[in-house]
Scaffold this motif. Structure first.
Motif, short mmCIF file in Angstrom:
data_model
loop_
_atom_site.label_atom_id
_atom_site.label_comp_id
_atom_site.label_asym_id
_atom_site.label_seq_id
_atom_site.Cartn_x
_atom_site.Cartn_y
_atom_site.Cartn_z
N ARG A 1 82.09 69.35 19.18
CA ARG A 1 82.17 69.18 17.89
C ARG A 1 82.28 67.57 17.54
NH1 ARG A 1 87.42 71.86 15.25
NH2 ARG A 1 86.14 73.83 16.01
N HIS A 2 82.99 66.67 18.36
CA HIS A 2 82.67 65.33 18.25
C HIS A 2 81.31 64.86 18.18
CE1 HIS A 2 83.92 61.10 18.31
NE2 HIS A 2 82.89 60.98 19.24
N ASP A 3 80.53 65.39 19.12
CA ASP A 3 79.05 64.86 19.20
C ASP A 3 78.43 65.31 17.72
OD1 ASP A 3 79.44 63.62 21.64
OD2 ASP A 3 78.74 65.19 22.76
N MET A 4 78.62 66.58 17.45
CA MET A 4 77.95 67.22 16.17
C MET A 4 78.25 66.24 14.81
SD MET A 4 77.48 71.07 16.74
CE MET A 4 79.25 71.69 17.19
N ASP A 5 79.65 65.94 14.99
CA ASP A 5 80.13 65.15 13.60
C ASP A 5 79.79 63.78 13.74
OD1 ASP A 5 81.78 67.20 13.00
OD2 ASP A 5 83.84 66.48 13.83
N ARG A 6 79.36 63.04 14.91
CA ARG A 6 78.64 62.04 14.98
C ARG A 6 77.14 61.88 14.52
NH1 ARG A 6 79.53 58.97 20.62
NH2 ARG A 6 78.25 60.98 21.22
N SER A 7 76.59 63.00 15.17
CA SER A 7 75.23 63.24 14.48
C SER A 7 75.14 63.36 13.51
CB SER A 7 74.71 64.45 15.52
OG SER A 7 73.41 64.72 15.18
N ALA A 8 75.70 63.94 12.83
CA ALA A 8 75.78 64.33 11.12
C ALA A 8 76.08 63.17 10.45
CB ALA A 8 76.77 65.47 10.82
N ALA A 9 77.05 62.25 10.91
CA ALA A 9 77.25 60.96 10.32
C ALA A 9 76.18 59.85 10.30
CB ALA A 9 78.59 60.29 10.88
N THR A 10 75.42 59.93 11.31
CA THR A 10 74.24 59.19 11.70
C THR A 10 73.46 59.53 10.55
OG1 THR A 10 74.66 58.90 13.87
CG2 THR A 10 72.64 58.53 13.09
N ALA A 11 72.82 60.90 10.50
CA ALA A 11 72.13 61.41 9.53
C ALA A 11 72.44 60.92 8.00
CB ALA A 11 71.86 62.87 9.48
N VAL A 12 73.78 61.19 7.67
CA VAL A 12 74.22 60.67 6.43
C VAL A 12 73.83 59.40 6.08
CG1 VAL A 12 76.14 60.76 4.86
CG2 VAL A 12 75.95 62.55 6.08
N GLN A 13 74.14 58.46 7.03
CA GLN A 13 73.83 57.03 6.69
C GLN A 13 72.58 56.62 6.60
OE1 GLN A 13 74.87 54.62 10.28
NE2 GLN A 13 75.35 52.79 8.89
N SER A 14 71.60 57.42 7.21
CA SER A 14 70.15 57.36 7.12
C SER A 14 69.72 57.83 5.87
CB SER A 14 69.42 58.15 8.27
OG SER A 14 69.55 57.51 9.51
N ALA A 15 70.19 59.10 5.26
CA ALA A 15 69.90 59.72 4.11
C ALA A 15 70.13 58.74 2.92
CB ALA A 15 70.69 60.90 4.00
N GLY A 16 71.44 58.10 3.04
CA GLY A 16 71.92 57.03 1.87
C GLY A 16 70.77 56.21 1.60
N ILE A 17 70.00 55.61 2.55
CA ILE A 17 69.09 54.37 2.20
C ILE A 17 68.03 55.12 1.48
CG2 ILE A 17 67.47 52.75 3.53
CD1 ILE A 17 69.70 52.79 5.77
N VAL A 18 67.58 56.21 2.23
CA VAL A 18 66.44 57.02 1.82
C VAL A 18 66.43 57.42 0.40
CG1 VAL A 18 64.73 58.97 1.91
CG2 VAL A 18 65.50 57.90 3.83
N LEU A 19 67.59 57.83 0.00
CA LEU A 19 68.13 58.30 -1.36
C LEU A 19 68.22 57.15 -2.57
CD1 LEU A 19 70.76 61.01 -0.73
CD2 LEU A 19 68.49 61.60 -1.49
N LEU A 20 68.69 55.98 -2.07
CA LEU A 20 68.72 55.13 -2.98
C LEU A 20 67.37 54.71 -3.45
CD1 LEU A 20 71.37 52.29 -1.78
CD2 LEU A 20 71.19 53.37 -3.83
N ILE A 21 66.39 54.55 -2.59
CA ILE A 21 65.02 54.28 -2.90
C ILE A 21 64.49 55.37 -3.46
CG2 ILE A 21 62.73 53.71 -1.70
CD1 ILE A 21 64.00 52.63 0.75
N THR A 22 64.62 56.25 -3.32
CA THR A 22 63.82 57.51 -3.88
C THR A 22 64.54 57.52 -5.36
OG1 THR A 22 63.82 59.02 -2.11
CG2 THR A 22 63.41 60.02 -4.09
N GLY A 23 65.92 57.50 -5.43
CA GLY A 23 66.53 57.57 -7.02
C GLY A 23 66.23 56.40 -7.83
N ALA A 24 65.85 55.43 -7.18
CA ALA A 24 65.32 53.95 -7.78
C ALA A 24 63.98 54.33 -8.34
CB ALA A 24 65.51 52.93 -6.98
N GLY A 25 63.17 54.89 -7.50
CA GLY A 25 61.79 55.38 -8.06
C GLY A 25 61.99 56.23 -9.36
N GLY A 26 62.98 57.10 -9.29
CA GLY A 26 63.22 58.05 -10.33
C GLY A 26 63.70 57.21 -11.70
N ALA A 27 64.51 56.32 -11.65
CA ALA A 27 64.69 55.23 -12.65
C ALA A 27 63.50 54.60 -13.10
CB ALA A 27 65.46 54.29 -12.21
N PHE A 28 62.54 54.16 -12.23
CA PHE A 28 61.31 53.48 -12.81
C PHE A 28 60.60 54.59 -13.58
CE2 PHE A 28 57.15 51.55 -11.52
CZ PHE A 28 57.10 50.38 -12.37
N GLY A 29 60.26 55.99 -12.96
CA GLY A 29 59.71 56.87 -13.61
C GLY A 29 60.30 57.29 -15.03
#
Length: 445
Positions: free
Chosen positions: A286-314
């Motif tokens: 369970r600890h390994d899966m939690d750590r894996s999901a946390a890593t993914a969420v951290q990566s997702a935050g960067i992608v979503l910021l860029i994507t959302g900023a593109g939405g603002a531009f649009g």
């Protein structure tokens, strides 16, 4: 028409902020967005709200979906399922078709998994397969690069093609179907072309700097890896659900309530994540899966910021009426879909060449060209395909994927250009040709 000049000036500022001042792409996009709003005389009280509204609207459409897709991919990688898929697909091909097997494995893995992770998983396998099949090692590396890059750019649920439906207002299932077929065709043709070109231009003296930098990791004998079909289950659960909704809707019209719910992209990806957790629980704590999901969420935050900023531009482009100006400009030169799609490709290529980030290039290009479909009489999926193909085309030294591809196998900069850049450029050209043929044969779909 002065507003088109302001758009170009804002784009130039965004590029310069990223390249020269090294600002984060999301910050640069927001600055360019506000600058465009000021130059086009959007009232100040409305400007910030319009930009924030554009960010929020795009996030409402794809935010959870992107996050779930990244978590799914991370769990698939960390549980060993990605390695199982890669090994099985490669082993299923003969020596003659080994490069197609490698590209196919990279293609499948990069639908849910980031390019860098896919490459790190596959490069030891690619080198070993090249050695066994008597193929040049850089050819194997290029096959992985073009398979992974093409799928990650054109096939949902990766962020760029997932955003296409929201930006251009069409069903994500259509993007999944068209992008998946187009990307697969592009990969097969690109491997054939690349296999013919690379041996003629590869110069070990200039293109190789030393031994590969990766370490081949053997599977842990005490860790029970999931089987091949079980590893595929988290990936194909959301894909099949989304496609089911699209096909049912096309064939029978309105979906029953329960099916509309289950085939919604967010719910489908959530179900895929739950399946990924179930598969990973066989060999992860369970600890390994939690750590894996946390890593993914951290990566997702960067992608979503860029994507959302593109939405603002649009949103500012739409509020200023620039989208209509672009459409009118295309109509003024004949309204030819061929010219329009080539323009989409070239704009995407210019952004990729300038800023390096495929995400920035994809989102910004689709945002600018979002109104072209109705103007030239083609379905917006073909416009999206052309934009995304351009964004795939010319990754080079300002792209992190370039350095992963060059350094791990021990290539020089010129070696990286002949593997990462050339291989993905060939795939992008075939993807563009697929979009042009599709627009000619099935204009509205």
């Amino acid at each position: 028409m002065i507003d088109l000049l302001w758009l170009l000036l804002s784009i130039l500022v965004i590029v310069l902020l990223i390249i020269k001042l090294r600002l984060h792409p999301a910050v640069s996009l927001v600055i360019g967005t506000l600058m465009l709003g000021l130059l086009t005389r959007i009232p100040l009280p409305d400007l910030a709200g319009a930009a924030a509204g554009g960010f929020g609207e795009l996030m409402a459409g794809i935010g959870l979906s992107v996050g779930f897709g990244i978590i799914l991919g991370q769990l698939l990688s960390d549980s060993g399922g990605a390695r199982v898929i890669a090994r099985t697909l490669v082993n299923a091909t003969s020596e003659r078709f080994a490069m197609y097997g490698l590209a196919g494995a990279a293609f499948v893995l990069s639908i849910p998994v980031f390019y860098d992770v896919t490459f790190v998983i596959l490069v030891p396998l690619a080198v070993a397969i090249a050695r066994e099949a008597g193929k040049p090692m850089p050819l194997a590396v290029g096959a992985v690069a073009l398979g992974a890059g093409t799928a990650h750019t054109l096939v949902p649920p990766t962020p760029n093609p997932l955003a296409a439906g929201e930006i251009m207002d069409f069903d994500v299932g259509i993007m999944l179907l068209v992008g998946g077929i187009g990307a697969l065709v592009a990969v097969i043709l690109a491997v054939a072309a690349y296999s013919a070109i690379l041996p003629r231009i590869w110069r070990p003296k200039w293109d190789e700097e030393g031994e590969p930098a990766f370490v081949e990791h053997e599977a842990d004998p005490d860790r029970r890896e999931p089987g091949f079909l079980l590893s595929l289950l988290p990936l194909f659960t959301p894909i099949l659900l989304i496609l089911l909704g699209t096909v049912w809707s096309a064939a029978a019209g309105d979906l029953p309530g329960w099916l509309a719910f289950a085939t919604d992209k967010t719910v489908a990806l959530l179900l895929g994540v739950l399946v990924a957790y179930a598969v990973a629980s066989r060999n992860m704590s369970r600890h390994d899966m939690d750590r894996s999901a946390a890593t993914a969420v951290q990566s997702a935050g960067i992608v979503l910021l860029i994507t959302g900023a593109g939405g603002a531009f649009g949103a500012i482009i739409e509020k200023a009426g620039i989208g209509d100006l672009i459409a009118d400009s295309v109509s003024a030169v004949g309204g030819n879909f061929l010219v329009a799609l080539l323009a989409c490709y070239l704009v995407g290529m210019a952004f990729r060449l300038a800023v390096g980030s495929g995400t920035v290039a994809s989102i910004t290009t689709m945002t600018i060209m979002s109104s072209l479909g109705p103007t030239v009489g083609v379905h917006p999926v073909w416009v999206a395909m052309a934009c995304l193909a351009g964004a795939l085309s010319l990754g080079h030294i300002n792209d992190s994927g370039f350095w992963v591809t060059a350094r791990l196998p021990g290539f020089s900069v010129s070696g990286g250009l002949k593997t990462y850049t050339l291989a993905q450029f060939l795939a992008s050209v075939f993807a563009l040709v697929f979009a042009l043929l599709g627009a000619a044969l099935v204009p509205m779909g």
